[in-house]
Design a protein around this motif. Structure first.
Motif, PDB file in Angstrom:
ATOM      1  N   VAL A   7       0.836  -1.201   0.000  1.00  0.00           N
ATOM      2  CA  VAL A   7       0.000   0.000   0.000  1.00  0.00           C
ATOM      3  C   VAL A   7       0.873   1.255   0.000  1.00  0.00           C
ATOM      4  N   GLU A   8       1.940   1.243   0.791  1.00  0.00           N
ATOM      5  CA  GLU A   8       2.829   2.400   0.857  1.00  0.00           C
ATOM      6  C   GLU A   8       3.542   2.625  -0.480  1.00  0.00           C
ATOM      7  N   GLU A   9       3.944   1.537  -1.132  1.00  0.00           N
ATOM      8  CA  GLU A   9       4.613   1.669  -2.437  1.00  0.00           C
ATOM      9  C   GLU A   9       3.659   2.269  -3.469  1.00  0.00           C
ATOM     10  N   PHE A  52      -8.898   0.245 -10.687  1.00  0.00           N
ATOM     11  CA  PHE A  52      -7.700   0.883 -11.225  1.00  0.00           C
ATOM     12  C   PHE A  52      -8.047   2.010 -12.184  1.00  0.00           C
ATOM     13  N   ALA A  53      -9.265   2.053 -12.698  1.00  0.00           N
ATOM     14  CA  ALA A  53      -9.605   3.017 -13.741  1.00  0.00           C
ATOM     15  C   ALA A  53      -9.344   4.450 -13.298  1.00  0.00           C
ATOM     16  N   VAL A  54      -9.695   4.801 -12.060  1.00  0.00           N
ATOM     17  CA  VAL A  54      -9.503   6.173 -11.602  1.00  0.00           C
ATOM     18  C   VAL A  54      -8.013   6.495 -11.485  1.00  0.00           C
ATOM     19  N   VAL A  55      -7.192   5.501 -11.108  1.00  0.00           N
ATOM     20  CA  VAL A  55      -5.752   5.713 -11.010  1.00  0.00           C
ATOM     21  C   VAL A  55      -5.148   5.854 -12.406  1.00  0.00           C
ATOM     22  N   ARG A  70       1.954   0.754 -16.556  1.00  0.00           N
ATOM     23  CA  ARG A  70       2.017  -0.675 -16.228  1.00  0.00           C
ATOM     24  C   ARG A  70       2.562  -0.885 -14.819  1.00  0.00           C
ATOM     25  N   ALA A  71       3.609  -0.118 -14.461  1.00  0.00           N
ATOM     26  CA  ALA A  71       4.153  -0.238 -13.111  1.00  0.00           C
ATOM     27  C   ALA A  71       3.126   0.206 -12.069  1.00  0.00           C
ATOM     28  N   LEU A  72       2.365   1.249 -12.396  1.00  0.00           N
ATOM     29  CA  LEU A  72       1.341   1.725 -11.465  1.00  0.00           C
ATOM     30  C   LEU A  72       0.239   0.680 -11.287  1.00  0.00           C
ATOM     31  N   GLU A  73      -0.151   0.014 -12.378  1.00  0.00           N
ATOM     32  CA  GLU A  73      -1.187  -1.009 -12.282  1.00  0.00           C
ATOM     33  C   GLU A  73      -0.707  -2.194 -11.453  1.00  0.00           C
ATOM     34  N   ALA A  74       0.569  -2.573 -11.638  1.00  0.00           N
ATOM     35  CA  ALA A  74       1.104  -3.684 -10.842  1.00  0.00           C
ATOM     36  C   ALA A  74       1.132  -3.322  -9.361  1.00  0.00           C
ATOM     37  N   ALA A  75       1.520  -2.074  -9.057  1.00  0.00           N
ATOM     38  CA  ALA A  75       1.540  -1.649  -7.651  1.00  0.00           C
ATOM     39  C   ALA A  75       0.134  -1.586  -7.072  1.00  0.00           C
ATOM     40  N   TRP A  76      -0.845  -1.112  -7.877  1.00  0.00           N
ATOM     41  CA  TRP A  76      -2.229  -1.069  -7.394  1.00  0.00           C
ATOM     42  C   TRP A  76      -2.749  -2.481  -7.126  1.00  0.00           C
ATOM     43  N   GLU A  78      -1.120  -5.168  -6.175  1.00  0.00           N
ATOM     44  CA  GLU A  78      -0.601  -5.679  -4.911  1.00  0.00           C
ATOM     45  C   GLU A  78      -1.243  -4.952  -3.724  1.00  0.00           C
ATOM     46  N   ALA A  79      -1.424  -3.632  -3.845  1.00  0.00           N
ATOM     47  CA  ALA A  79      -2.052  -2.886  -2.753  1.00  0.00           C
ATOM     48  C   ALA A  79      -3.507  -3.296  -2.559  1.00  0.00           C
ATOM     49  N   ASP A  80      -4.212  -3.567  -3.662  1.00  0.00           N
ATOM     50  CA  ASP A  80      -5.606  -3.991  -3.560  1.00  0.00           C
ATOM     51  C   ASP A  80      -5.703  -5.356  -2.889  1.00  0.00           C
ATOM     52  N   ARG A  81      -4.763  -6.239  -3.200  1.00  0.00           N
ATOM     53  CA  ARG A  81      -4.750  -7.543  -2.529  1.00  0.00           C
ATOM     54  C   ARG A  81      -4.535  -7.377  -1.025  1.00  0.00           C
ATOM     55  N   ALA A  82      -3.621  -6.475  -0.670  1.00  0.00           N
ATOM     56  CA  ALA A  82      -3.378  -6.233   0.752  1.00  0.00           C
ATOM     57  C   ALA A  82      -4.621  -5.668   1.423  1.00  0.00           C
ATOM     58  N   ARG A  83      -5.332  -4.774   0.731  1.00  0.00           N
ATOM     59  CA  ARG A  83      -6.561  -4.209   1.299  1.00  0.00           C
ATOM     60  C   ARG A  83      -7.607  -5.290   1.505  1.00  0.00           C
ATOM     61  N   ARG A  84      -7.745  -6.180   0.518  1.00  0.00           N
ATOM     62  CA  ARG A  84      -8.749  -7.240   0.640  1.00  0.00           C
ATOM     63  C   ARG A  84      -8.381  -8.221   1.752  1.00  0.00           C
ATOM     64  N   ARG A  85      -7.085  -8.493   1.895  1.00  0.00           N
ATOM     65  CA  ARG A  85      -6.680  -9.395   2.987  1.00  0.00           C
ATOM     66  C   ARG A  85      -6.997  -8.776   4.339  1.00  0.00           C
ATOM     67  N   ALA A  86      -6.764  -7.481   4.455  1.00  0.00           N
ATOM     68  CA  ALA A  86      -7.039  -6.819   5.729  1.00  0.00           C
ATOM     69  C   ALA A  86      -8.532  -6.747   6.019  1.00  0.00           C
ATOM     70  N   ALA A  87      -9.357  -6.662   4.945  1.00  0.00           N
ATOM     71  CA  ALA A  87     -10.802  -6.536   5.143  1.00  0.00           C
ATOM     72  C   ALA A  87     -11.479  -7.872   5.372  1.00  0.00           C
ATOM     73  N   SER A  88     -10.883  -8.975   4.867  1.00  0.00           N
ATOM     74  CA  SER A  88     -11.532 -10.283   4.979  1.00  0.00           C
ATOM     75  C   SER A  88     -11.229 -10.896   6.324  1.00  0.00           C
TER      76      SER A  88
END
Length: 405
Positions: A7-9, A52-55, A70-76, A78-88
């Motif tokens: 998320v920080e990256e 990712f569309a808004v980003v 492409r680098a921004l999408e890859a970072a998003w 990973e961050a989205d996966r981290a968000r979902r793990r924290a929410a589940s």
């Protein structure tokens, strides 16, 4: 709670884009149809965008090249996966299953080995007395091969194949039946891509959900990025208003796709749901009202009416012109269409149709919520609750009951 490294990256990349562009949070937020506070949360890492569309739109506005996107999408991702793990919630441990075979399974018998060598002193069975009664035949051992049964099975298979070939002389056994598609018609892909956000809140913080649960069984309001998970867990339905953002982007940088019209189709009307109404806000608001399409679902034939937006973040209120059709999009110039669908008198299920043309082709794209209709229900007269963060519980709203605007 410390931020996840992914998320920080991602937040660092978003901050770099914003710093490169130089515009304020308010100015960029207007172009992205998000509030300045929401964009600030993206940059600080407090929130990860649900899509990712808004980003990607932000990257295009800030002049990012294809490699940076492409680098921004890859970072998003990973961050989205981290968000979902924290929410589940943590998964419930599953007890180990014994590897012992089931009781109704019998172990197969071992292959029979060669029999004992015949005794040369034993009498020849062929010389036995023909008048003697026939000795009972030995029962074959369990699990031993049965050549006759195997041969019979093979014969049945051969006969079945022969019958099939004779019954259908124009086909071979390996050739599938021809498809029943109409001649001359091919499924050509759309010349553009589209995505939706269906769990949006007004100003990034204001929304009402209808939930068929008592207040003690409802979790506290989530952050906006986790609204979809919260609504899915509670079986929530949009109360009074549903905001839907449609992001449309062409596939080519030079061949534009022309968007001609946006239509509303109501597929089902029922009485408003008799559920409790839960407000996600408690008097929040924003300085920017994005341009949008207003839909009155209570009309017999609802229309998507373009409405100007307003920017009150500066010294003077500035009008944001509404999207007017026809409108062109390319891969480098996408567009976001925001739809505000309201109802007071029905539990409505509906979808959108987007008319387009490109390169001599025309068509209509059906916009749905993951293949299902969008759903909005009136809230008039329903018990309303707001969340008291100090006490950590839902309390009755001071207005007591919701009144649709």
């Amino acid at each position: 709670m410390p931020k996840d490294a992914a998320v920080e990256e991602f937040a660092e990349l978003v901050r770099a884009l914003k710093a490169r562009d130089g515009r304020s949070f308010e100015a960029l937020g207007r172009r992205l149809s998000v509030s300045a506070s929401t964009l600030h949360r993206y940059c600080s890492g407090a929130t990860v965008p649900e899509e990712f569309a808004v980003v990607d739109r932000l990257a295009l506005l800030c002049g990012a090249d294809e490699e940076e996107r492409r680098a921004l999408e890859a970072a998003w991702t990973e961050a989205d996966r981290a968000r979902r793990r924290a929410a589940s919630p943590a998964p419930t441990p599953v007890p180990a299953v014994s590897a012992a075979p089931e009781s109704n399974q019998e172990p197969s018998a071992p292959e029979p080995g060669p029999g004992p060598a015949p005794d040369p002193t034993a009498p020849d069975p062929s010389a036995a007395d023909p008048s003697a009664p026939e000795a009972p035949r030995a029962r074959p051992r369990r699990g031993a091969p049965a050549p006759l049964l195997v041969a019979a099975a093979v014969a049945l298979v051969v006969l079945a194949l022969a019958a099939a070939l004779l019954g259908h002389p124009t086909r071979t056994a390996s050739a599938p039946a021809p498809a029943s598609t109409a001649p001359g018609r091919t499924a050509a892909p759309l010349p553009f891509t589209w995505g939706i956000g269906s769990q949006l809140w007004e100003g990034g913080c204001g929304h009402t959900y209808l939930v068929d649960r008592a207040p003690r069984a409802v979790a506290p309001p989530p952050v906006t990025a986790d609204s979809g998970a919260w609504a899915g867990t509670h079986g929530a339905v949009h109360g009074g208003e549903a905001l839907v953002r449609i992001t449309v982007q062409g596939r080519s940088p030079s061949d534009a796709v022309v968007l001609h019209a946006l239509h509303v189709r109501v597929v089902d009307r029922a009485a408003p749901l008799p559920w409790n109404a839960y407000r996600m806000d408690n008097g929040c608001g924003g300085a920017v009202t994005p341009r949008h399409f207003a839909v009155d679902l209570d009309r017999p034939r609802p229309l998507a009416r373009p409405v100007d937006g307003l920017d009150a973040s500066g010294a003077e209120v500035r009008k944001i012109p509404a999207v007017s059709f026809p409108y062109k999009v390319t891969s480098s110039d996408p567009e976001e269409l925001l739809v505000s669908a309201r109802t007071a008198g029905c539990d409505c299920r509906w979808y959108l149709e987007l008319e387009w043309s490109a390169g001599g082709r025309t068509g209509t794209a059906r916009i749905t919520d993951g293949g299902k209709p969008f759903r909005t229900s009136g809230t008039r007269g329903r018990p309303a609750y707001v969340h008291d963060s100090a006490e950590g519980r839902w309390i009755t709203d001071s207005t007591d009951r919701v009144t649709d605007e």
